[in-house]
Design a protein around this motif. Structure first.
Motif, mmCIF file in Angstrom:
data_model
loop_
_atom_site.group_PDB
_atom_site.id
_atom_site.type_symbol
_atom_site.label_atom_id
_atom_site.label_comp_id
_atom_site.label_asym_id
_atom_site.label_seq_id
_atom_site.Cartn_x
_atom_site.Cartn_y
_atom_site.Cartn_z
ATOM 1 N N GLU A 1 0.822 -1.313 0.055
ATOM 2 C CA GLU A 1 -0.013 -0.161 -0.050
ATOM 3 C C GLU A 1 0.892 1.353 0.120
ATOM 4 O OE1 GLU A 1 -2.134 -2.845 3.193
ATOM 5 O OE2 GLU A 1 -0.110 -2.296 2.555
ATOM 6 N N ILE A 2 0.269 2.326 -0.771
ATOM 7 C CA ILE A 2 0.714 3.673 -0.381
ATOM 8 C C ILE A 2 -0.488 4.201 0.623
ATOM 9 C CG2 ILE A 2 1.314 5.904 -1.346
ATOM 10 C CD1 ILE A 2 2.736 4.581 -3.724
ATOM 11 N N PHE A 3 -0.205 4.434 1.818
ATOM 12 C CA PHE A 3 -1.083 5.110 2.725
ATOM 13 C C PHE A 3 -0.827 6.762 2.414
ATOM 14 C CE2 PHE A 3 -0.485 0.957 4.865
ATOM 15 C CZ PHE A 3 -1.769 0.648 4.952
ATOM 16 N N VAL A 4 -2.136 7.358 2.416
ATOM 17 C CA VAL A 4 -2.220 8.825 2.091
ATOM 18 C C VAL A 4 -2.617 9.333 3.609
ATOM 19 C CG1 VAL A 4 -2.829 10.846 0.765
ATOM 20 C CG2 VAL A 4 -2.070 8.613 -0.178
ATOM 21 N N LEU A 5 -2.068 10.139 4.392
ATOM 22 C CA LEU A 5 -2.601 10.755 5.320
ATOM 23 C C LEU A 5 -3.634 12.195 5.063
ATOM 24 C CD1 LEU A 5 0.280 10.633 7.766
ATOM 25 C CD2 LEU A 5 -1.179 8.866 7.326
ATOM 26 N N ASP A 6 -4.563 12.416 5.813
ATOM 27 C CA ASP A 6 -5.596 13.514 5.736
ATOM 28 C C ASP A 6 -4.533 14.736 6.471
ATOM 29 O OD1 ASP A 6 -7.029 15.262 5.680
ATOM 30 O OD2 ASP A 6 -8.676 14.163 6.909
ATOM 31 N N MET A 7 -4.253 15.425 5.617
ATOM 32 C CA MET A 7 -3.625 16.679 6.036
ATOM 33 C C MET A 7 -4.474 17.709 6.361
ATOM 34 S SD MET A 7 -0.358 15.736 6.004
ATOM 35 C CE MET A 7 0.355 17.055 6.090
ATOM 36 N N GLY A 8 -5.700 17.524 6.241
ATOM 37 C CA GLY A 8 -6.728 18.865 6.329
ATOM 38 C C GLY A 8 -6.671 19.667 5.308
ATOM 39 N N GLU A 9 -6.958 21.084 5.737
ATOM 40 C CA GLU A 9 -7.109 21.857 4.680
ATOM 41 C C GLU A 9 -5.795 22.487 4.265
ATOM 42 O OE1 GLU A 9 -9.968 23.037 3.251
ATOM 43 O OE2 GLU A 9 -10.822 21.585 4.129
ATOM 44 N N PRO A 10 -5.662 22.884 2.932
ATOM 45 C CA PRO A 10 -4.462 23.605 2.946
ATOM 46 C C PRO A 10 -4.305 25.075 3.354
ATOM 47 C CG PRO A 10 -5.898 23.545 1.226
ATOM 48 C CD PRO A 10 -6.387 22.692 1.985
ATOM 49 N N VAL A 11 -2.844 25.372 3.749
ATOM 50 C CA VAL A 11 -2.448 26.759 4.301
ATOM 51 C C VAL A 11 -1.716 27.460 3.253
ATOM 52 C CG1 VAL A 11 -1.155 27.800 6.370
ATOM 53 C CG2 VAL A 11 -2.640 25.526 6.619
ATOM 54 N N LYS A 12 -2.272 28.619 3.146
ATOM 55 C CA LYS A 12 -1.485 29.746 2.634
ATOM 56 C C LYS A 12 -0.204 30.080 3.100
ATOM 57 C CE LYS A 12 -3.024 33.080 -0.065
ATOM 58 N NZ LYS A 12 -4.086 34.052 -0.551
ATOM 59 N N ILE A 13 0.940 30.000 2.641
ATOM 60 C CA ILE A 13 2.051 30.362 3.339
ATOM 61 C C ILE A 13 2.294 31.785 3.632
ATOM 62 C CG2 ILE A 13 4.727 30.331 3.218
ATOM 63 C CD1 ILE A 13 3.442 27.662 3.443
ATOM 64 N N ASP A 14 1.517 32.563 2.852
ATOM 65 C CA ASP A 14 1.496 33.905 3.171
ATOM 66 C C ASP A 14 0.612 34.289 4.321
ATOM 67 O OD1 ASP A 14 2.068 36.761 2.549
ATOM 68 O OD2 ASP A 14 -0.232 37.027 2.081
ATOM 69 N N ASP A 15 -0.573 33.465 4.560
ATOM 70 C CA ASP A 15 -1.183 33.578 5.796
ATOM 71 C C ASP A 15 -0.398 33.232 7.163
ATOM 72 O OD1 ASP A 15 -3.021 34.652 4.254
ATOM 73 O OD2 ASP A 15 -4.162 32.664 4.420
ATOM 74 N N LEU A 16 0.356 32.106 6.724
ATOM 75 C CA LEU A 16 0.930 31.399 7.900
ATOM 76 C C LEU A 16 2.246 32.443 8.379
ATOM 77 C CD1 LEU A 16 1.863 28.682 9.436
ATOM 78 C CD2 LEU A 16 3.748 28.204 7.757
ATOM 79 N N ALA A 17 2.819 33.035 7.393
ATOM 80 C CA ALA A 17 3.867 34.040 7.738
ATOM 81 C C ALA A 17 3.394 35.162 8.393
ATOM 82 C CB ALA A 17 4.557 34.379 6.363
#
Length: 485
Positions: free
Chosen positions: A368-384
């Motif tokens: 298998e290739i397991f894929v983890l649920d990473m949730g909602e994507p984050v804008k790096i600009d917002d993160l900064a």
């Protein structure tokens, strides 16, 4: 708005059990803590205007900014222990926009004996603003996978590897082997675990590189691991674009060495730590991780060992993460550099990612290739901008943000799964399985021989064309980003 008084005026958000503990603690120790409760906020309409611990509940969360100004609040303490992460993020965003110093209590499970210690009322951290709900694990299944087994972690001193070692140690392995090429990191996690577990954990540290197959054979022959978690890899995209031979030697042929040795010494299960950058890769690092996934699925077909991969995105606070970079830039007075205003990434905390890796590993059948649920994507600009605010500054005023342009091999958007793989649910709502693929083994091993000859003879100009034949989804970054711009 937020003045400095000798006694700080505090707004408490949350009038429930957790909030009442905070209020009582402040009231009892007003002089020592140099704080007084000035405002209580709660969204329970039945509490509005009522007294809680002798203080009036003056409004709901819609009144936060109004009451901060009216009552000259110095500090906010978010005191709701059980709340949906998305709602918590919304309230904390509002608090941070006020410019007031904001802190939060831990979750209810972390509060022991119903007492609040101001040492554990901490500053709001970037994790709080991600809006990720807590994960739940089948600890029985993980325990069955780990307990009484000999476990090896490659790259065991790194960000993911060291957290794997921490979490594995809780499940009482027969022996834990930390394998790493960098002695300082391996030593650090060794000392941490020895201090925590004293003589309860059988722990060995092996200094070795995964590039040397004979050395690996000696190590596997000595320790006979039952399960291998393979976290050793070069992961930094721009550095690997400038050092492509090293990416290939380590991520492809180092992994291949481990797969062969695991097969030879009859390892029960082999878990590769992969990356979302393996999906339709636009850089050499991503292409090498995709090649490693292909090798996992190829070897699973020809070996009794169960080979699986677990794929996820970025982890907060890892050595290659933007978060420590941003913090260092803020400490230096700025500017904070963001490659593109629209660039997005998926983020997890390190413990969360590793917990799900272990859960996925315990669920595996092989291939298998397991894929983890990473949730909602984050804008790096917002993160900064959030990190700048958390540091007590105003973006674009106190700390400038500069947009430097996408780096070689960098995408605007990371993808977690290739379209042709499909996606299947598992018993865990945050773990999915990509449809297993079959490959032309003769062609793969033929191309690997050509790639090895080029890489180990430093003929870098030959490597990209060979990698594109091996990893057919390896494409130019401009072909991906053009459609998003």
């Amino acid at each position: 708005m937020c003045n400095n008084y000798k006694i700080s005026k505090v707004m408490i958000i949350g009038a429930g059990e957790a909030g009442q503990m905070v209020i009582s603690e402040i009231d009892k120790n007003r002089k020592k803590l140099k704080r007084e409760v000035a405002v209580i906020i709660d969204d329970d309409k039945s509490l509005l205007g009522k007294l809680v611990c002798g203080h009036e509940v003056m409004g709901d969360t819609s009144k936060i900014l109004e009451l901060i100004k009216k009552e000259n609040i110095d500090e906010i303490i978010f005191s709701i222990a059980n709340i949906k992460s998305s709602k918590k993020r919304e309230i904390l965003d509002l608090c941070k926009s006020s410019g007031c110093y904001t802190r939060t209590i831990p979750s209810m499970t972390e509060i022991i004996d119903c007492q609040v210690d101001f040492k554990i009322i901490r500053e709001v951290e970037i994790d709080d603003l991600l809006g990720r709900d807590p994960i739940y694990l089948d600890t029985c299944k993980i325990s069955q996978q780990i307990k009484g087994k000999v476990i090896m972690v490659t790259g065991g001193g790194g960000t993911i590897g060291s957290e794997l070692c921490r979490q594995i140690s809780k499940y009482h392995p027969k022996k834990l082997i930390i394998l790493d090429n960098f002695e300082n990191n391996a030593y650090a996690i060794q000392q941490e675990l020895k201090m925590k577990y004293q003589n309860e954990l059988d722990l060995e540290v092996v200094i070795a590189t995964i590039r040397e197959e004979k050395r690996l054979e000696k190590v596997f022959a000595k320790y006979r691991p039952d399960i291998v978690y393979h976290a050793a890899a070069h992961k930094h995209v721009p550095l690997m674009e400038d050092n492509k031979t090293e990416a290939i030697k380590n991520n492809v042929f180092g992994t291949l060495n481990l797969l062969k040795v695991a097969d030879k010494f009859k390892v029960q299960r082999f878990v590769l730590i992969s990356s979302d950058k393996a999906v339709n890769p636009t850089n050499m690092m991503g292409a090498t991780k995709r090649a490693a996934e292909m090798l996992i699925q190829t070897y699973n077909d020809i070996s009794k060992t169960e080979y699986v991969a677990v794929r996820f995105g970025n982890v907060l606070g890892s050595s290659g993460s933007v978060v420590p970079l941003f913090k260092n830039q803020i400490a230096a007075g700025g500017p904070v550099t963001v490659t593109h205003k629209e660039i997005i990434r998926y983020f997890m905390t390190i413990p969360e990612a590793v917990s799900l890796v272990m859960q996925a590993g315990a669920m595996a059948d092989g291939g298998e290739i397991f894929v983890l649920d990473m949730g909602e994507p984050v804008k790096i600009d917002d993160l900064a901008r959030n990190i700048i605010k958390l540091s007590g500054f105003e973006p674009d005023e106190d700390i400038k943000i500069e947009y430097t342009g996408l780096r070689p091999g960098e995408k605007l958007y990371e993808e977690l799964l290739m379209a042709e793989e499909g996606l299947k649910n598992t018993e865990h709502k945050k773990i999915f399985i990509g449809k297993p693929k079959t490959f032309n083994k003769e062609e793969i091993f033929f191309l690997l021989e050509k790639l090895k000859e080029s890489a180990f003879n430093e003929r870098e100009e030959e490597m990209d064309p060979i990698m594109r034949k091996l990893v057919t989804t390896y494409i130019r970054p401009e072909d991906v980003n053009e459609k998003h711009l």
